[in-house]
Design a protein around this motif. Structure first.
Motif, mmCIF file in Angstrom:
data_model
loop_
_atom_site.group_PDB
_atom_site.id
_atom_site.type_symbol
_atom_site.label_atom_id
_atom_site.label_comp_id
_atom_site.label_asym_id
_atom_site.label_seq_id
_atom_site.Cartn_x
_atom_site.Cartn_y
_atom_site.Cartn_z
ATOM 1 N N ARG A 112 -18.721 -0.419 12.190
ATOM 2 C CA ARG A 112 -18.746 0.786 11.355
ATOM 3 C C ARG A 112 -18.974 0.459 9.886
ATOM 4 O O ARG A 112 -18.667 1.252 9.005
ATOM 5 C CB ARG A 112 -17.435 1.551 11.508
ATOM 6 C CG ARG A 112 -17.205 2.108 12.895
ATOM 7 C CD ARG A 112 -16.157 3.197 12.864
ATOM 8 N NE ARG A 112 -15.777 3.616 14.204
ATOM 9 C CZ ARG A 112 -14.982 4.654 14.455
ATOM 10 N NH1 ARG A 112 -14.506 5.365 13.450
ATOM 11 N NH2 ARG A 112 -14.663 4.984 15.687
ATOM 12 N N GLN A 113 -19.464 -0.741 9.624
ATOM 13 C CA GLN A 113 -19.837 -1.174 8.273
ATOM 14 C C GLN A 113 -18.647 -1.304 7.334
ATOM 15 O O GLN A 113 -18.743 -1.012 6.139
ATOM 16 C CB GLN A 113 -20.888 -0.226 7.666
ATOM 17 C CG GLN A 113 -22.199 -0.211 8.420
ATOM 18 C CD GLN A 113 -23.237 0.660 7.745
ATOM 19 O OE1 GLN A 113 -22.951 1.759 7.279
ATOM 20 N NE2 GLN A 113 -24.472 0.169 7.677
ATOM 21 N N VAL A 114 -17.512 -1.746 7.874
ATOM 22 C CA VAL A 114 -16.372 -2.138 7.050
ATOM 23 C C VAL A 114 -16.240 -3.644 7.200
ATOM 24 O O VAL A 114 -15.952 -4.135 8.287
ATOM 25 C CB VAL A 114 -15.068 -1.440 7.495
ATOM 26 C CG1 VAL A 114 -13.885 -1.954 6.673
ATOM 27 C CG2 VAL A 114 -15.191 0.066 7.341
ATOM 28 N N ARG A 115 -16.469 -4.384 6.123
ATOM 29 C CA ARG A 115 -16.557 -5.848 6.215
ATOM 30 C C ARG A 115 -15.381 -6.558 5.534
ATOM 31 O O ARG A 115 -14.956 -7.619 5.978
ATOM 32 C CB ARG A 115 -17.879 -6.286 5.575
ATOM 33 C CG ARG A 115 -18.210 -7.766 5.716
ATOM 34 C CD ARG A 115 -18.804 -8.083 7.065
ATOM 35 N NE ARG A 115 -19.183 -9.487 7.152
ATOM 36 C CZ ARG A 115 -20.391 -9.956 6.859
ATOM 37 N NH1 ARG A 115 -21.349 -9.120 6.469
ATOM 38 N NH2 ARG A 115 -20.660 -11.243 6.972
ATOM 39 N N ALA A 116 -14.863 -5.989 4.441
ATOM 40 C CA ALA A 116 -13.772 -6.622 3.706
ATOM 41 C C ALA A 116 -12.722 -5.577 3.342
ATOM 42 O O ALA A 116 -13.053 -4.434 3.031
ATOM 43 C CB ALA A 116 -14.295 -7.302 2.441
ATOM 44 N N VAL A 117 -11.445 -5.997 3.385
ATOM 45 C CA VAL A 117 -10.340 -5.084 3.109
ATOM 46 C C VAL A 117 -9.269 -5.814 2.303
ATOM 47 O O VAL A 117 -8.998 -6.995 2.538
ATOM 48 C CB VAL A 117 -9.699 -4.553 4.418
ATOM 49 C CG1 VAL A 117 -8.540 -3.614 4.111
ATOM 50 C CG2 VAL A 117 -10.737 -3.861 5.289
ATOM 51 N N LEU A 118 -8.659 -5.091 1.370
ATOM 52 C CA LEU A 118 -7.498 -5.601 0.643
ATOM 53 C C LEU A 118 -6.447 -4.506 0.671
ATOM 54 O O LEU A 118 -6.708 -3.380 0.238
ATOM 55 C CB LEU A 118 -7.859 -5.961 -0.803
ATOM 56 C CG LEU A 118 -6.742 -6.569 -1.659
ATOM 57 C CD1 LEU A 118 -6.292 -7.916 -1.079
ATOM 58 C CD2 LEU A 118 -7.203 -6.752 -3.102
ATOM 59 N N ALA A 119 -5.262 -4.805 1.211
ATOM 60 C CA ALA A 119 -4.226 -3.795 1.413
ATOM 61 C C ALA A 119 -2.915 -4.227 0.774
ATOM 62 O O ALA A 119 -2.494 -5.383 0.916
ATOM 63 C CB ALA A 119 -4.016 -3.548 2.909
ATOM 64 N N SER A 120 -2.269 -3.286 0.086
ATOM 65 C CA SER A 120 -1.008 -3.554 -0.601
ATOM 66 C C SER A 120 0.057 -2.585 -0.113
ATOM 67 O O SER A 120 -0.164 -1.375 -0.095
ATOM 68 C CB SER A 120 -1.201 -3.396 -2.117
ATOM 69 O OG SER A 120 0.021 -3.554 -2.814
ATOM 70 N N PRO A 121 1.238 -3.083 0.300
ATOM 71 C CA PRO A 121 2.288 -2.188 0.803
ATOM 72 C C PRO A 121 2.862 -1.322 -0.312
ATOM 73 O O PRO A 121 2.986 -1.751 -1.459
ATOM 74 C CB PRO A 121 3.341 -3.152 1.351
ATOM 75 C CG PRO A 121 3.147 -4.412 0.564
ATOM 76 C CD PRO A 121 1.661 -4.497 0.312
ATOM 77 N N LEU A 122 3.212 -0.105 0.039
ATOM 78 C CA LEU A 122 3.755 0.861 -0.910
ATOM 79 C C LEU A 122 5.278 0.879 -0.774
ATOM 80 O O LEU A 122 5.813 1.303 0.246
ATOM 81 C CB LEU A 122 3.177 2.244 -0.605
ATOM 82 C CG LEU A 122 3.548 3.413 -1.504
ATOM 83 C CD1 LEU A 122 3.036 3.182 -2.919
ATOM 84 C CD2 LEU A 122 2.969 4.695 -0.947
ATOM 85 N N PRO A 123 6.011 0.413 -1.794
ATOM 86 C CA PRO A 123 7.475 0.314 -1.671
ATOM 87 C C PRO A 123 8.189 1.617 -1.971
ATOM 88 O O PRO A 123 7.737 2.431 -2.770
ATOM 89 C CB PRO A 123 7.823 -0.748 -2.726
ATOM 90 C CG PRO A 123 6.774 -0.580 -3.784
ATOM 91 C CD PRO A 123 5.513 -0.163 -3.064
ATOM 92 N N TYR A 124 9.324 1.799 -1.302
ATOM 93 C CA TYR A 124 10.225 2.915 -1.601
ATOM 94 C C TYR A 124 11.614 2.533 -1.092
ATOM 95 O O TYR A 124 11.799 2.280 0.094
ATOM 96 C CB TYR A 124 9.757 4.205 -0.931
ATOM 97 C CG TYR A 124 10.672 5.387 -1.210
ATOM 98 C CD1 TYR A 124 10.605 6.062 -2.424
ATOM 99 C CD2 TYR A 124 11.624 5.796 -0.272
ATOM 100 C CE1 TYR A 124 11.446 7.127 -2.694
ATOM 101 C CE2 TYR A 124 12.461 6.869 -0.536
ATOM 102 C CZ TYR A 124 12.376 7.526 -1.747
ATOM 103 O OH TYR A 124 13.223 8.579 -2.021
ATOM 104 N N ASN A 125 12.576 2.461 -2.005
ATOM 105 C CA ASN A 125 13.958 2.122 -1.641
ATOM 106 C C ASN A 125 14.042 0.839 -0.809
ATOM 107 O O ASN A 125 14.600 0.834 0.286
ATOM 108 C CB ASN A 125 14.620 3.282 -0.885
ATOM 109 C CG ASN A 125 15.068 4.386 -1.821
ATOM 110 O OD1 ASN A 125 14.970 4.263 -3.041
ATOM 111 N ND2 ASN A 125 15.549 5.489 -1.252
ATOM 112 N N SER A 126 13.458 -0.237 -1.306
ATOM 113 C CA SER A 126 13.500 -1.572 -0.686
ATOM 114 C C SER A 126 12.812 -1.649 0.670
ATOM 115 O O SER A 126 13.015 -2.594 1.430
ATOM 116 C CB SER A 126 14.950 -2.070 -0.545
ATOM 117 O OG SER A 126 15.623 -1.418 0.504
ATOM 118 N N ASP A 127 11.998 -0.662 0.993
ATOM 119 C CA ASP A 127 11.246 -0.702 2.243
ATOM 120 C C ASP A 127 9.793 -0.326 1.956
ATOM 121 O O ASP A 127 9.461 0.083 0.848
ATOM 122 C CB ASP A 127 11.841 0.265 3.265
ATOM 123 C CG ASP A 127 11.679 -0.234 4.697
ATOM 124 O OD1 ASP A 127 10.744 -1.024 4.944
ATOM 125 O OD2 ASP A 127 12.479 0.150 5.557
ATOM 126 N N ALA A 128 8.935 -0.470 2.957
ATOM 127 C CA ALA A 128 7.544 -0.040 2.822
ATOM 128 C C ALA A 128 7.379 1.307 3.500
ATOM 129 O O ALA A 128 7.892 1.517 4.602
ATOM 130 C CB ALA A 128 6.604 -1.062 3.447
#
Length: 235
Positions: A112-128
């Motif tokens: 589907r033409q997705v070749r590279a990804v960079l993902a960062s977790p979203l924190p809230y109250n010491s959890d994601a």
């Protein structure tokens, strides 16, 4: 990635007004996503939040490609956004065509033409509670500067989420996140039951719970509550 500290500073200055509530949270999150897309010069950017069954759902996206990213990871139960969420750490893939960490997802993503990804977790109250991610149609090494930039934008999104929850805003996003937070405890308890009984790691326990919920066509939180209740009766 060609992002300088000056670029990051200018973008954060532009978004600074979001911290003072000059627009609704839903619109503010979309503004963060659009600015992230523009600054990184990527083919898509977006923000996912978890739901009551701990599935990542897109709540803001700059491009339809990001919706594909969500669908593929939910379908195959694997992917960089899921790992970033589960492991609570930045996860990058510069070339999914040669990356072997998520074989099913990577093959479908490249198609589907997705070749590279960079993902960062979203924190809230010491959890994601979600993930902020960018994607590219081409192979793309992610530089340390680019990784720090995405972390900065994730922290800003986290501030918006925290403000939304603290303000008890009656929005669809707030309702989704409250449902996710309410179900998290019972899911973690059920994982603990399986880990204790079978001596398996947390990820395997979670996969078993999801598989049972799918097979029985019931909500994950309902299945988990049943397991915890049965374990309490047997104690």
């Amino acid at each position: 990635m060609g992002i300088s500290s000056h670029d990051v500073h200018q973008a954060l200055v532009k978004l600074g007004r979001l911290r003072f509530g000059e627009m609704g949270v839903d619109n503010a999150i979309r503004e963060v996503v659009q600015t992230t897309h523009a600054m990184f010069d990527v083919d898509g950017a977006g923000l996912m939040l978890t739901d009551a069954d701990q599935h990542l759902c897109s709540v803001a996206a700059s491009d339809d490609r990001f919706a594909h990213l969500e669908d593929l990871q939910v379908e195959h139960g694997e992917g960089p956004c899921i790992d970033a969420y589960d492991q609570k750490e930045l996860v990058g893939a510069e070339d999914l065509e040669s990356d072997r960490r998520w074989p099913k997802f990577s093959e479908a993503a490249v198609a589907r033409q997705v070749r590279a990804v960079l993902a960062s977790p979203l924190p809230y109250n010491s959890d994601a509670v979600g993930v902020v991610a960018v994607l590219s149609e081409q192979r793309r090494p992610w530089s340390p500067e680019g990784e720090l930039a995405l972390l900065a934008f994730t922290d800003l999104a986290a501030l918006l989420i925290a403000a939304m929850m603290a303000g008890e805003q009656q929005s669809e996003l707030a309702a989704q996140l409250r449902g996710a937070l309410d179900s998290r405890q019972v899911i973690e308890q059920a994982k603990g039951v399986l880990m204790g009984r079978q001596g398996i790691p947390a990820r395997t326990a979670y996969e078993q719970l999801r598989a049972r919920a799918r097979a029985e066509r019931r909500k994950l939180s309902v299945v988990c509550a049943e397991i915890v209740r049965d374990a309490a009766h047997q104690a």
